[in-house]
Motif scaffolding. Structure first.
Motif, mmCIF file in Angstrom:
data_model
loop_
_atom_site.group_PDB
_atom_site.id
_atom_site.type_symbol
_atom_site.label_atom_id
_atom_site.label_comp_id
_atom_site.label_asym_id
_atom_site.label_seq_id
_atom_site.Cartn_x
_atom_site.Cartn_y
_atom_site.Cartn_z
ATOM 1 N N ARG A 1 0.842 -1.205 0.045
ATOM 2 C CA ARG A 1 -0.078 0.065 -0.093
ATOM 3 C C ARG A 1 0.857 1.155 -0.080
ATOM 4 O O ARG A 1 0.716 2.164 -0.783
ATOM 5 C CB ARG A 1 -1.044 -0.040 1.340
ATOM 6 C CG ARG A 1 -2.011 -0.937 1.242
ATOM 7 C CD ARG A 1 -3.206 -0.670 2.131
ATOM 8 N NE ARG A 1 -2.575 -0.381 3.437
ATOM 9 C CZ ARG A 1 -2.399 -1.231 4.520
ATOM 10 N NH1 ARG A 1 -2.845 -2.375 4.110
ATOM 11 N NH2 ARG A 1 -1.996 -1.240 5.588
ATOM 12 N N LYS A 2 1.789 1.343 0.740
ATOM 13 C CA LYS A 2 2.832 2.114 0.711
ATOM 14 C C LYS A 2 3.539 2.580 -0.540
ATOM 15 O O LYS A 2 3.581 3.920 -0.960
ATOM 16 C CB LYS A 2 3.817 2.183 1.833
ATOM 17 C CG LYS A 2 4.537 3.555 2.009
ATOM 18 C CD LYS A 2 5.120 3.651 3.541
ATOM 19 C CE LYS A 2 4.421 3.582 4.762
ATOM 20 N NZ LYS A 2 4.770 4.397 5.763
ATOM 21 N N LEU A 3 4.014 1.506 -0.980
ATOM 22 C CA LEU A 3 4.681 1.770 -2.325
ATOM 23 C C LEU A 3 3.626 2.321 -3.502
ATOM 24 O O LEU A 3 4.033 3.020 -4.300
ATOM 25 C CB LEU A 3 5.168 0.390 -2.888
ATOM 26 C CG LEU A 3 5.889 0.239 -4.112
ATOM 27 C CD1 LEU A 3 6.935 1.043 -3.944
ATOM 28 C CD2 LEU A 3 6.266 -1.349 -4.457
ATOM 29 N N ASP A 4 2.400 1.832 -3.565
ATOM 30 C CA ASP A 4 1.439 2.350 -4.351
ATOM 31 C C ASP A 4 1.130 3.557 -4.199
ATOM 32 O O ASP A 4 0.798 4.549 -5.168
ATOM 33 C CB ASP A 4 0.162 1.291 -4.364
ATOM 34 C CG ASP A 4 -0.014 0.013 -4.675
ATOM 35 O OD1 ASP A 4 1.095 -0.281 -5.580
ATOM 36 O OD2 ASP A 4 -0.772 -0.796 -4.450
ATOM 37 N N TRP A 5 1.099 4.271 -2.576
ATOM 38 C CA TRP A 5 0.692 5.410 -2.324
ATOM 39 C C TRP A 5 1.920 6.344 -3.175
ATOM 40 O O TRP A 5 1.854 7.310 -3.474
ATOM 41 C CB TRP A 5 0.589 5.567 -1.201
ATOM 42 C CG TRP A 5 0.535 7.062 -0.678
ATOM 43 C CD1 TRP A 5 -0.721 7.865 -0.948
ATOM 44 C CD2 TRP A 5 1.288 8.116 -0.196
ATOM 45 N NE1 TRP A 5 -0.578 9.147 -0.176
ATOM 46 C CE2 TRP A 5 0.672 9.173 0.152
ATOM 47 C CE3 TRP A 5 2.797 7.910 0.175
ATOM 48 C CZ2 TRP A 5 1.560 10.270 0.629
ATOM 49 C CZ3 TRP A 5 3.446 8.863 0.747
ATOM 50 C CH2 TRP A 5 2.615 10.106 0.820
ATOM 51 N N MET A 6 3.061 5.831 -2.885
ATOM 52 C CA MET A 6 4.428 6.796 -3.112
ATOM 53 C C MET A 6 4.455 6.917 -4.679
ATOM 54 O O MET A 6 4.680 7.880 -5.207
ATOM 55 C CB MET A 6 5.654 5.960 -2.687
ATOM 56 C CG MET A 6 5.996 5.941 -1.251
ATOM 57 S SD MET A 6 7.531 5.554 -0.918
ATOM 58 C CE MET A 6 7.513 3.873 -1.445
ATOM 59 N N ARG A 7 4.057 5.759 -5.644
ATOM 60 C CA ARG A 7 3.912 5.891 -6.891
ATOM 61 C C ARG A 7 2.819 6.752 -7.328
ATOM 62 O O ARG A 7 3.103 7.540 -8.316
ATOM 63 C CB ARG A 7 3.715 4.608 -7.486
ATOM 64 C CG ARG A 7 5.011 3.700 -7.552
ATOM 65 C CD ARG A 7 4.406 2.209 -8.424
ATOM 66 N NE ARG A 7 5.723 1.250 -8.482
ATOM 67 C CZ ARG A 7 5.786 0.084 -8.183
ATOM 68 N NH1 ARG A 7 4.566 -0.527 -7.824
ATOM 69 N NH2 ARG A 7 6.684 -0.487 -8.468
#
Length: 154
Positions: free
Chosen positions: A44-50
């Motif tokens: 989720r954090k990686l998706d948000w950063m993207r």
């Protein structure tokens, strides 16, 4: 998973990047080892950063990208999904394309990020070694880079 950013516990990416719509965060004081095993949280954090254009689709920065390679390798080891290994290899290629110089790597893409600084390069060498555990050519690249930037290692 092997990687945790202990400076961001309690906020999506630390106070600088705390934005509305960020994924749920862990409360302050929670043991970071819990975060290490919460792959859904990491994804989720990686998706948000993207989505926010923070990483990996922002400017190249050697320190951050080194942690990114380790993250992708860790996700591959945890989930067994080849796409994460591919992401790690694509990130290495992009860093070499953007930051590569005949005598080593710059520390970042911005004009004031000309380098090299040895602690940035040491982290990059560590990332190449982790990827090299799975694909030996990356360990060889790390050795070659170390010899290029430090003639005494040759």
């Amino acid at each position: 998973m092997e990687l945790v950013n202990r400076w961001t516990v309690g906020t999506p990416l630390g106070p600088k990047h705390a934005k509305a719509g960020a994924p749920d965060t862990y409360p302050f004081g929670l043991q970071t080892s819990v975060m290490l095993r919460d792959v859904d949280y990491v994804l989720r954090k990686l998706d948000w950063m993207r989505a926010e254009g923070i990483w990996p689709n922002g400017l190249r920065y050697l320190w951050t990208d080194a942690f990114g390679v380790v993250l992708y390798v860790s996700l591959y080891k945890e989930l067994g999904e080849e796409r994460w290994l591919g992401e790690a290899e694509r990130l290495v290629a992009e860093v070499e394309r953007v930051l590569g110089r005949p005598r080593g790597l710059r520390i970042g893409e911005a004009a004031d990020r000309d380098g090299p600084y040895f602690h940035y390069l040491a982290m990059w060498l560590f990332a190449l070694a982790r990827l090299g555990d799975l694909k030996p050519r990356y360990r060889a690249r790390g050795v070659e880079l170390a010899r290029d930037i430090h003639p005494a290692a040759a």
